[in-house]
Write an enzyme that holds these catalytic residues in place. Structure first.
Site, PDB file in Angstrom:
ATOM      1  N   THR A 228       0.865  -1.195   0.000  1.00 34.88           N
ATOM      2  CA  THR A 228       0.000   0.000   0.000  1.00 34.88           C
ATOM      3  C   THR A 228       0.894   1.234   0.000  1.00 34.88           C
ATOM      4  O   THR A 228       1.894   1.290   0.713  1.00 34.88           O
ATOM      5  CB  THR A 228      -0.932   0.008   1.226  1.00 34.88           C
ATOM      6  N   PHE A 230       1.167   5.152   0.787  1.00 39.22           N
ATOM      7  CA  PHE A 230       0.576   6.213   1.599  1.00 39.22           C
ATOM      8  C   PHE A 230       1.224   7.544   1.215  1.00 39.22           C
ATOM      9  O   PHE A 230       2.410   7.574   0.846  1.00 39.22           O
ATOM     10  CB  PHE A 230       0.862   5.987   3.088  1.00 39.22           C
TER      11      PHE A 230
HETATM   12  O1  LIG Z   1      -7.687   0.451   8.484  1.00 45.97           O
HETATM   13  C1  LIG Z   1      -6.465   0.685   8.600  1.00 45.97           C
HETATM   14  O2  LIG Z   1      -5.730   0.131   9.426  1.00 45.97           O
HETATM   15  C2  LIG Z   1      -5.851   1.671   7.703  1.00 45.97           C
HETATM   16  O3  LIG Z   1      -4.891   2.287   8.055  1.00 45.97           O
HETATM   17  C3  LIG Z   1      -6.368   1.767   6.296  1.00 45.97           C
HETATM   18  C4  LIG Z   1      -5.746   0.632   5.528  1.00 45.97           C
HETATM   19  C5  LIG Z   1      -6.422  -0.564   5.423  1.00 45.97           C
HETATM   20  C6  LIG Z   1      -5.822  -1.617   4.740  1.00 45.97           C
HETATM   21  C7  LIG Z   1      -4.559  -1.453   4.178  1.00 45.97           C
HETATM   22  C8  LIG Z   1      -3.889  -0.256   4.292  1.00 45.97           C
HETATM   23  C9  LIG Z   1      -4.494   0.802   4.963  1.00 45.97           C
END
Ligand SMILES: O=C(O)C(=O)Cc1ccccc1
Length: 358
Positions: A228, A230
């Site tokens: 992912t 960010f």
């Molecule tokens: O829900 C979380 O913990 C988040 O930070 C959002 C998320 C969810 C899944 C993958 C990456 C971020």
């Protein structure tokens, strides 16, 4: 690190039916704060060194979710000494920065399994925030349950919609009903504070430790390569972007470009502006909302009157280089000459690594 990510798909991962905790009709109401085992402070070791605000206090980074969310880990990875500020919704996290209650906000914007999180891009475009850093994290999902609960007792699973989507195959095999909630750590908190014995949560191994839950399964994601991306956003530009290696390479710029008329012609012209200057694109996304009667993309005009403007065709482009490069400046000038709107979303250090969140 390795870079053989599968080609991204481009759905918007957040279904409109995402439930807020308060809308969870069949769940008992969340326990009063005193009964919750939500930890008051979370200490996570950082991985890489980045500039910090020191003296009067640590840099405050707002994130969506409860302590233990993946976004919080991403914030701590970007700024190991930061103080994280949990917020219920992304809009609250953005508001925290706009109102000065936090210095930065962190948003997940795309994943190798699900493609671009368009909703989060929409938020970015509607606000006067700049990208100051990107962070790539491997995301490992675990199935967590209340201590002592056996897999056969489970009927449903709750988590962030992206986590549920990333674990679709495993969840289908387990035969669990899926219900989206706002974040992974919030799902864990919900199990605990409501003492839910028929419900599992998908969250990180860290969240299991933080909240004292059992891990029933590790590595639940359908694809082992699950990264992912960010973005760390700021209200102000905190000085020139720091190159990751202190040398000349490694800066990235993100742009949003809007045009009227054919999006194909605009796309070709934009590609030509970059290719003839040998500028490498790292992301290109075409949003064409006019055909399907979708809502147009709303972008805050940060240079003009600060008003929201609606555009049917939009391109998101990330490329290598910064506004310090004459070639980049020329390309942007050329693109501006044939586009109705161009906004630079930020120049920042490209993340050369992928951090492992276990
Ligand atoms: O829900 C979380 O913990 C988040 O930070 C959002 C998320 C969810 C899944 C993958 C990456 C971020």
């Amino acid at each position: 690190m390795a870079s053989s990510a599968p080609p991204p798909k481009f759905p918007n991962y957040l279904p409109s039916s995402t439930k807020k905790r308060s809308e969870f009709a069949d769940l008992p109401s969340i326990a009063p704060a005193g009964r919750s085992r939500r930890p008051s402070t979370v200490v996570i070791a950082g991985i890489n060194g980045h500039p910090q605000i020191n003296g009067s206090g640590a840099l405050r980074v707002a994130f969506q979710g409860a302590p233990g969310a993946y976004s919080e880990f991403a914030a701590k990875t970007a700024c190991p000494a930061c103080a994280t500020v949990p917020c219920r919704a992304f809009a609250d996290a953005i508001a925290a920065v706009e109102r000065g209650r936090a210095d930065r906000v962190i948003l997940p914007v795309e994943s190798t399994m699900e493609g671009t999180a368009l909703r989060n891009y929409d938020l970015l475009l509607r606000h006067d925030l700049r990208i100051v850093q990107e962070i790539n994290l491997f995301v490992h999902y675990c199935l967590l349950a209340m201590p002592g609960v056996r897999p056969a007792e489970l009927r449903r699973v709750i988590s962030h919609p992206m986590a549920l989507a990333h674990c679709g195959r495993a969840l289908a095999q387990l035969g669990l009903r899926r219900e989206p909630v706002e974040d992974t750590a919030g799902a864990v908190e919900m199990l605990l504070s409501n003492h839910l014995l028929d419900t599992a949560a998908i969250a990180s191994p860290r969240a299991a430790v933080l909240y004292g839950l059992d891990v029933l399964a590790h590595g639940l994601q359908d694809e082992s390569w699950n990264v992912t991306r960010f973005l760390l956003l700021s209200r102000t530009t905190p000085g020139p972007p720091q190159k990751p290696d202190g040398g000349g390479a490694g800066l990235k710029t993100s742009l949003v470009i809007a045009h009227r008329g054919s999006s194909m012609i605009a796309l070709l012209k934009v590609l030509s502006s970059f290719s003839k200057r040998n500028i490498n694109l790292t992301k290109l996304e075409v949003i064409n909302s006019s055909n399907e009667g979708e809502a147009p993309v709303m972008i805050l005009d940060v240079r003009g009157r600060g008003s929201l403007r609606a555009f049917p065709h939009v391109l998101y482009v990330d490329f290598e280089g910064s506004m310090e490069d004459s070639q980049v400046k020329e390309a942007i000038d050329e693109i501006s000459s044939f586009s109705v709107f161009v906004r630079i979303l930020g120049c920042y250090a490209a993340d050369p690594s992928i951090y492992d969140l276990q």
